[in-house]
Motif scaffolding. Structure first.
Motif, PDB file in Angstrom:
ATOM      1  N   GLU A   7     -76.401 -23.977  -4.666  1.00 56.09           N
ATOM      2  CA  GLU A   7     -77.299 -23.395  -3.666  1.00 56.09           C
ATOM      3  C   GLU A   7     -77.392 -21.878  -3.823  1.00 56.09           C
ATOM      4  O   GLU A   7     -78.462 -21.298  -3.702  1.00 56.09           O
ATOM      5  N   ILE A   8     -76.271 -21.229  -4.089  1.00 60.16           N
ATOM      6  CA  ILE A   8     -76.278 -19.778  -4.313  1.00 60.16           C
ATOM      7  C   ILE A   8     -77.137 -19.451  -5.531  1.00 60.16           C
ATOM      8  O   ILE A   8     -77.972 -18.534  -5.490  1.00 60.16           O
ATOM      9  N   CYS A   9     -76.953 -20.199  -6.601  1.00 62.61           N
ATOM     10  CA  CYS A   9     -77.761 -19.982  -7.808  1.00 62.61           C
ATOM     11  C   CYS A   9     -79.235 -20.245  -7.538  1.00 62.61           C
ATOM     12  O   CYS A   9     -80.104 -19.497  -8.001  1.00 62.61           O
ATOM     13  N   ASN A  10     -79.539 -21.280  -6.777  1.00 67.01           N
ATOM     14  CA  ASN A  10     -80.932 -21.581  -6.461  1.00 67.01           C
ATOM     15  C   ASN A  10     -81.567 -20.476  -5.621  1.00 67.01           C
ATOM     16  O   ASN A  10     -82.749 -20.171  -5.792  1.00 67.01           O
ATOM     17  N   ASN A  14     -84.741 -18.538  -6.921  1.00 73.36           N
ATOM     18  CA  ASN A  14     -85.916 -18.438  -6.069  1.00 73.36           C
ATOM     19  C   ASN A  14     -86.361 -16.985  -5.914  1.00 73.36           C
ATOM     20  O   ASN A  14     -87.556 -16.687  -5.921  1.00 73.36           O
ATOM     21  N   ALA A  15     -85.392 -16.084  -5.794  1.00 70.47           N
ATOM     22  CA  ALA A  15     -85.710 -14.659  -5.618  1.00 70.47           C
ATOM     23  C   ALA A  15     -86.436 -14.077  -6.828  1.00 70.47           C
ATOM     24  O   ALA A  15     -87.212 -13.127  -6.694  1.00 70.47           O
ATOM     25  N   ILE A  16     -86.201 -14.653  -8.003  1.00 68.63           N
ATOM     26  CA  ILE A  16     -86.891 -14.162  -9.201  1.00 68.63           C
ATOM     27  C   ILE A  16     -88.069 -15.047  -9.586  1.00 68.63           C
ATOM     28  O   ILE A  16     -88.648 -14.887 -10.652  1.00 68.63           O
ATOM     29  N   GLY A  17     -88.399 -16.009  -8.725  1.00 72.26           N
ATOM     30  CA  GLY A  17     -89.562 -16.855  -8.963  1.00 72.26           C
ATOM     31  C   GLY A  17     -89.348 -17.951  -9.978  1.00 72.26           C
ATOM     32  O   GLY A  17     -90.299 -18.431 -10.594  1.00 72.26           O
ATOM     33  N   SER A  18     -88.106 -18.382 -10.152  1.00 68.01           N
ATOM     34  CA  SER A  18     -87.800 -19.432 -11.122  1.00 68.01           C
ATOM     35  C   SER A  18     -87.575 -20.761 -10.407  1.00 68.01           C
ATOM     36  O   SER A  18     -87.339 -20.803  -9.203  1.00 68.01           O
ATOM     37  N   PRO A  29     -81.839 -24.242 -19.511  1.00 68.11           N
ATOM     38  CA  PRO A  29     -81.444 -22.849 -19.777  1.00 68.11           C
ATOM     39  C   PRO A  29     -81.069 -22.094 -18.496  1.00 68.11           C
ATOM     40  O   PRO A  29     -80.132 -21.304 -18.504  1.00 68.11           O
ATOM     41  N   ARG A  30     -81.782 -22.355 -17.397  1.00 68.18           N
ATOM     42  CA  ARG A  30     -81.478 -21.686 -16.129  1.00 68.18           C
ATOM     43  C   ARG A  30     -80.077 -22.069 -15.648  1.00 68.18           C
ATOM     44  O   ARG A  30     -79.300 -21.212 -15.216  1.00 68.18           O
ATOM     45  N   ALA A  31     -79.759 -23.344 -15.712  1.00 66.18           N
ATOM     46  CA  ALA A  31     -78.441 -23.803 -15.278  1.00 66.18           C
ATOM     47  C   ALA A  31     -77.344 -23.254 -16.173  1.00 66.18           C
ATOM     48  O   ALA A  31     -76.255 -22.906 -15.686  1.00 66.18           O
TER      49      ALA A  31
END
Length: 82
Positions: A7-10, A14-18, A29-31
Motif C-alpha cells: 500500500e505504501i508503494c502504491n 500513484n503520486a508519480i502517475g504510475s 518492473p515497478r514492483a
C-alpha cells in the motif's frame, strides 16, 4: 491501522502517475523497484527522526571490554536495532 508495504508503494506509484502493484514480488518492473528500495528507504526514514512509534525499550547486555575511546562502558547492540 497498519499500512502494508504494498500500500505504501502504491501510494508512491500513484503520486508519480504510475499503475499500482499487487505484490512486491509480482515480477513487474515497478514492483521490482519497490522491492529493491523499500527496506532501505524505511530504515533511512526511521533513522531521520526519533519517531515515538518506532522506539522500543530493552535491557541490553554490558560487554566486558571497555570501549576504544570516550566512554567507560559499552553494550551489545540489539539485533533488531535500525
Amino acid at each position: 491501522m497498519a499500512i502494508s508495504p504494498v500500500e505504501i508503494c502504491n501510494r508512491a506509484l500513484n503520486a508519480i502517475g504510475s499503475q499500482a502493484i499487487t505484490a512486491l514480488d509480482e515480477g513487474s518492473p515497478r514492483a521490482e523497484v519497490c522491492r529493491r528500495i523499500y527496506a532501505d528507504s524505511l530504515a533511512e526514514i526511521l533513522q531521520d527522526h526519533p519517531w515515538n512509534f518506532a522506539i522500543k525499550r530493552a535491557q541490553i547486555a554490558a560487554l566486558t571490554e571497555a570501549p576504544a575511546f570516550e566512554w567507560d562502558y559499552q553494550y551489545q547492540m540489539p539485533t533488531d536495532c535500525v
